[in-house]
Scaffold this active site. Structure first.
Site, PDB file in Angstrom:
ATOM      1  N   ARG A  69      27.844  15.407  57.284  1.00 13.63           N
ATOM      2  CA  ARG A  69      29.080  15.506  58.081  1.00 13.63           C
ATOM      3  C   ARG A  69      30.270  14.922  57.333  1.00 13.63           C
ATOM      4  O   ARG A  69      30.184  13.834  56.769  1.00 13.63           O
ATOM      5  CB  ARG A  69      28.885  14.733  59.386  1.00 13.63           C
ATOM      6  CG  ARG A  69      30.117  14.635  60.240  1.00 13.63           C
ATOM      7  CD  ARG A  69      29.903  13.662  61.378  1.00 13.63           C
ATOM      8  NE  ARG A  69      29.798  12.300  60.914  1.00 13.63           N
ATOM      9  CZ  ARG A  69      30.540  11.275  61.354  1.00 13.63           C
ATOM     10  NH1 ARG A  69      31.447  11.486  62.281  1.00 13.63           N
ATOM     11  NH2 ARG A  69      30.358  10.055  60.903  1.00 13.63           N
ATOM     12  N   GLU A 129      40.656   9.748  54.848  1.00 11.89           N
ATOM     13  CA  GLU A 129      39.309   9.167  54.780  1.00 11.89           C
ATOM     14  C   GLU A 129      38.525   9.809  53.651  1.00 11.89           C
ATOM     15  O   GLU A 129      38.915  10.871  53.136  1.00 11.89           O
ATOM     16  CB  GLU A 129      38.575   9.392  56.112  1.00 11.89           C
ATOM     17  CG  GLU A 129      39.059   8.479  57.217  1.00 11.89           C
ATOM     18  CD  GLU A 129      38.257   8.626  58.505  1.00 11.89           C
ATOM     19  OE1 GLU A 129      37.648   9.686  58.709  1.00 11.89           O
ATOM     20  OE2 GLU A 129      38.262   7.674  59.302  1.00 11.89           O
ATOM     21  N   ARG A 164      28.750   7.039  50.360  1.00  7.77           N
ATOM     22  CA  ARG A 164      27.932   6.474  51.423  1.00  7.77           C
ATOM     23  C   ARG A 164      26.419   6.707  51.246  1.00  7.77           C
ATOM     24  O   ARG A 164      25.624   5.780  51.355  1.00  7.77           O
ATOM     25  CB  ARG A 164      28.340   7.192  52.700  1.00  7.77           C
ATOM     26  CG  ARG A 164      28.511   6.314  53.881  1.00  7.77           C
ATOM     27  CD  ARG A 164      28.876   7.178  55.046  1.00  7.77           C
ATOM     28  NE  ARG A 164      30.005   6.605  55.753  1.00  7.77           N
ATOM     29  CZ  ARG A 164      30.380   6.969  56.963  1.00  7.77           C
ATOM     30  NH1 ARG A 164      29.741   7.902  57.607  1.00  7.77           N
ATOM     31  NH2 ARG A 164      31.400   6.393  57.540  1.00  7.77           N
ATOM     32  N   HIS A 205      24.602   5.185  57.962  1.00  8.64           N
ATOM     33  CA  HIS A 205      25.713   4.352  57.498  1.00  8.64           C
ATOM     34  C   HIS A 205      25.096   3.239  56.660  1.00  8.64           C
ATOM     35  O   HIS A 205      24.081   2.662  57.054  1.00  8.64           O
ATOM     36  CB  HIS A 205      26.472   3.776  58.696  1.00  8.64           C
ATOM     37  CG  HIS A 205      27.771   3.142  58.325  1.00  8.64           C
ATOM     38  ND1 HIS A 205      27.844   1.910  57.729  1.00  8.64           N
ATOM     39  CD2 HIS A 205      29.040   3.581  58.439  1.00  8.64           C
ATOM     40  CE1 HIS A 205      29.117   1.623  57.497  1.00  8.64           C
ATOM     41  NE2 HIS A 205      29.859   2.618  57.921  1.00  8.64           N
ATOM     42  N   HIS A 241      23.356   6.969  61.958  1.00 11.75           N
ATOM     43  CA  HIS A 241      24.749   6.976  62.412  1.00 11.75           C
ATOM     44  C   HIS A 241      25.137   8.280  63.105  1.00 11.75           C
ATOM     45  O   HIS A 241      25.826   8.266  64.115  1.00 11.75           O
ATOM     46  CB  HIS A 241      25.643   6.761  61.177  1.00 11.75           C
ATOM     47  CG  HIS A 241      27.081   6.577  61.476  1.00 11.75           C
ATOM     48  ND1 HIS A 241      27.539   5.670  62.405  1.00 11.75           N
ATOM     49  CD2 HIS A 241      28.187   7.179  60.968  1.00 11.75           C
ATOM     50  CE1 HIS A 241      28.865   5.717  62.450  1.00 11.75           C
ATOM     51  NE2 HIS A 241      29.274   6.626  61.598  1.00 11.75           N
TER      52      HIS A 241
END
Ligand SMILES: Cc1cc2nc3c(=O)[nH]c(=O)nc-3n(C[C@H](O)[C@H](O)[C@H](O)COP(=O)(O)OP(=O)(O)OC[C@H]3O[C@@H](n4cnc5c(N)ncnc54)[C@H](O)[C@@H]3O)c2cc1C
Length: 557
Positions: A410, A136, A314, A268, A375
């Protein structure tokens, strides 16, 4: 001074004879039935009686919504060093290296334990432990164990089954914890010897509302775990389930525990914008496959923001969308994949296709209206590596905590791992404690209850809070907006404080009270940080200092 005080004046009128104290007792009380809570419960239940509370149905938890997977440093080409380095990089200078190292070094054991609980991860006969590992964003190695794209659901279902079958575990759904029981809530007629031995404040349990019977009971335990998840619901748009209202963070704070890093809320970039669907994520894979972000007039605006366009990280994509929405005064932007073709979209994104179609959006013919959504809560109740909070006998694990792992941002799939590793460590510590007799506690007092006519006000306050957090404390912040938000939060706090003692508690009111506490903690933390770092971006302080500390808020008592 604590924000609200627990009402302890008279015995509660819930239909029990006056002499009978409506208290349930257990060895360990776990508040929250997500991955963190179930891990602690299953481990401790080998030796002790455990009660687990869930405030809605047991299946409702962020854990069940996790898609991608869980980190496992399993591959021989991978290393703890590498995972720690990736976590430090993502956390933008605020990760505790000791915590990151502890979590990574326990990842293999964590995954093995999940496999032992019959979690059916996607298999690869040639992979480590026979598992298929995927990769990821932000990870330099393949290290994500997963169960197709429904990892959380598979893990949660397996652990719930184990917990249901365990003779020492009692799962109570539709029970909403309201306030922690501390020394302050003990009855006056305490055994004097015991009183002498209680030198410090400690946690004894919780007052909890049984939604079905509409009554509040005291549930006491030798040890209590807060594993109530994050606070995504404080924002108008969120990827989180309805359970994520920061109850544990607010309860622990009210009981005297410090909280850390609450300004770092991960957004998100793309959540479906629709009045009926406020929590449906549109996966990043759609952008990965070539979908374009456009204004309603068709302009592909990422060309103005980053040369990587829709594939920028992101936080950059989320910030760009936020900028365009505010600049043009629009409600959403469009994620357009129509050029990818009908067959491709239906084959690769069947869930998104079906879910959008159900609300009247055919993604093969039109762009999907999207907004960024809250998120993940990087901050929370401060704990050590064994989940111990500032209050003796109170532990915390999972998204409700601040352990130092996530820093200012994170790293993907670290959160599920943190739930298992810190949940296990908390269980080990709890099992080391002797079981002491619990003194009598005051029952909940609803004697000042006046009437039910304020329900509409509660709904209005919910909306107001979520809107103001979205508009003033979102992805891009300014000092002026934060100060305005704080002012309005204080007014809401005052209003709720005024009617809380007079109003029979219900889930909406309990959650509103907790959301307000968390909103205040987020804003105060954001105001304290005089720089931009990781997920906290403030136009008045765009620079990032060379060194920085976590933001810690200590309750005044
Ligand atoms: C859409 C989505 C996708 C994600 N994908 C990933 C991923 O791929 N990998 C990853 O690592 N992380 C992912 N995450 C994050 C991860 O799922 C969560 O951080 C993690 O599951 C949190 O687990 P938890 O046990 O702390 O809390 P939760 O799973 O949220 O459980 C909270 C529990 O507390 C209970 N509760 C709350 N308040 C009360 C109260 N007052 N009284 C009684 N009970 C209460 C709830 O009922 C629930 O049972 C994702 C999150 C979302 C929302």
């Amino acid at each position: 001074m604590m924000f609200f005080s627990t009402r302890i004046k008279k015995p509660c009128s819930i239909g029990y004879p006056p002499k009978y104290l409506p208290t349930i007792q257990t060895d360990l009380l776990v508040i929250g039935a997500g991955l963190a809570g179930l891990t602690v419960a299953l481990k401790v239940a080998e030796n002790r009686k455990v009660i687990v509370l869930a405030k809605r149905e047991l299946t409702e938890a962020a854990t069940a919504w996790a898609q991608g997977g869980i980190v496992g440093v399993l591959d021989e080409k991978d290393s703890y060093e590498s995972h720690v380095a990736d976590t430090l990089e993502a956390g933008a200078g605020l990760v505790s290296e000791a915590t990151a190292r502890y979590i990574t070094e326990n990842s293999q054991q964590a995954i093995q334990w999940l496999v032992d609980q019959d979690v059916e991860f996607t298999q690869d006969p040639e992979g480590p432990l026979g598992l298929h590992l995927t990769r990821e964003g932000g990870h330099t190695h393949r290290r994500i164990a997963h169960a197709a794209d429904a990892t959380g659901k598979v893990i949660h279902t397996a652990l719930l089954e184990k917990a249901k079958a365990h003779p020492n575990i009692q799962l109570l759904e539709n029970w909403v914890a309201i306030d922690l029981i501390t020394t302050h809530n003990l009855k006056d007629n305490l055994n004097k010897d015991y009183q002498k031995s209680v030198r410090k404040d400690r946690c004894y349990g919780v007052y909890a509302l049984n939604i079905v019977r509409d009554e509040v009971l005291a549930i006491t335990g030798n040890d209590v775990v807060v594993s109530t998840g994050g606070v995504g619901q404080v924002y108008r748009y969120t990827s989180n389930p309805a359970t994520s209202t920061g109850d544990g963070i607010a309860m622990a704070y009210r009981a005297g525990c410090r909280v850390g890093n609450m300004e770092f809320i991960q957004f998100h970039p793309t959540c479906l914008y629709h009045p009926k669907e406020r929590s449906f994520l549109i996966t990043e894979a759609l952008r990965g496959e070539g979908a374009h972000l456009k204004l309603p007039n068709g302009y592909r605006f990422m060309t103005d923001h980053d040369e990587r366009l829709e594939l920028a990280p992101r936080d950059i994509v989320a910030r760009s969308i936020d900028y365009e929405i505010k600049k043009h005064g629009i409600d959403y932007v469009l994620l357009d994949g129509t050029h990818l073709g009908v067959d491709f979209l239906k084959k690769h994104f069947p869930t998104i296709y079906a879910r959008c179609l159900a609300v009247g959006i055919d993604i093969t013919k039109q762009g999907i209206p999207v907004v960024p959504a809250a998120h993940y809560t990087c901050g929370g109740v401060i704990t050590d590596l064994h989940g111990q909070t500032d209050l003796p006998h109170l532990y915390s694990a999972g998204e409700a905590t601040y352990t130092g792992l996530h820093g200012a941002n994170r790293l993907a799939s670290n959160s599920l791992l943190e739930c298992v590793v810190t949940g296990t460590a908390a269980a080990d510590k709890i099992l080391e404690q002797d079981i002491m007799p619990i003194p009598e506690v005051h029952p909940w007092d609803d004697s000042q209850f006046e009437g039910d006519d304020e329900q509409e006000l509660i709904a209005l306050n919910w909306d107001e809070l979520r809107s103001l957090m979205w508009n003033y404390v979102g992805i891009v912040r300014t000092t002026k907006r934060l100060e305005r938000a704080l002012h309005r939060i204080e007014l809401l706090k005052q209003e709720v404080q005024n009617y809380f003692p007079n109003f029979r508690v219900n889930r909406d009111l309990i959650e509103l009270r907790n959301l307000i506490v968390c909103a205040e903690l987020i804003v105060r933390s954001a105001l304290e940080r005089k720089e931009s770092r990781g997920l906290h971006y403030c136009l008045d302080y765009p620079q990032t200092f060379a060194m920085s500390d976590p933001t810690i808020i200590t309750p005044k008592r």
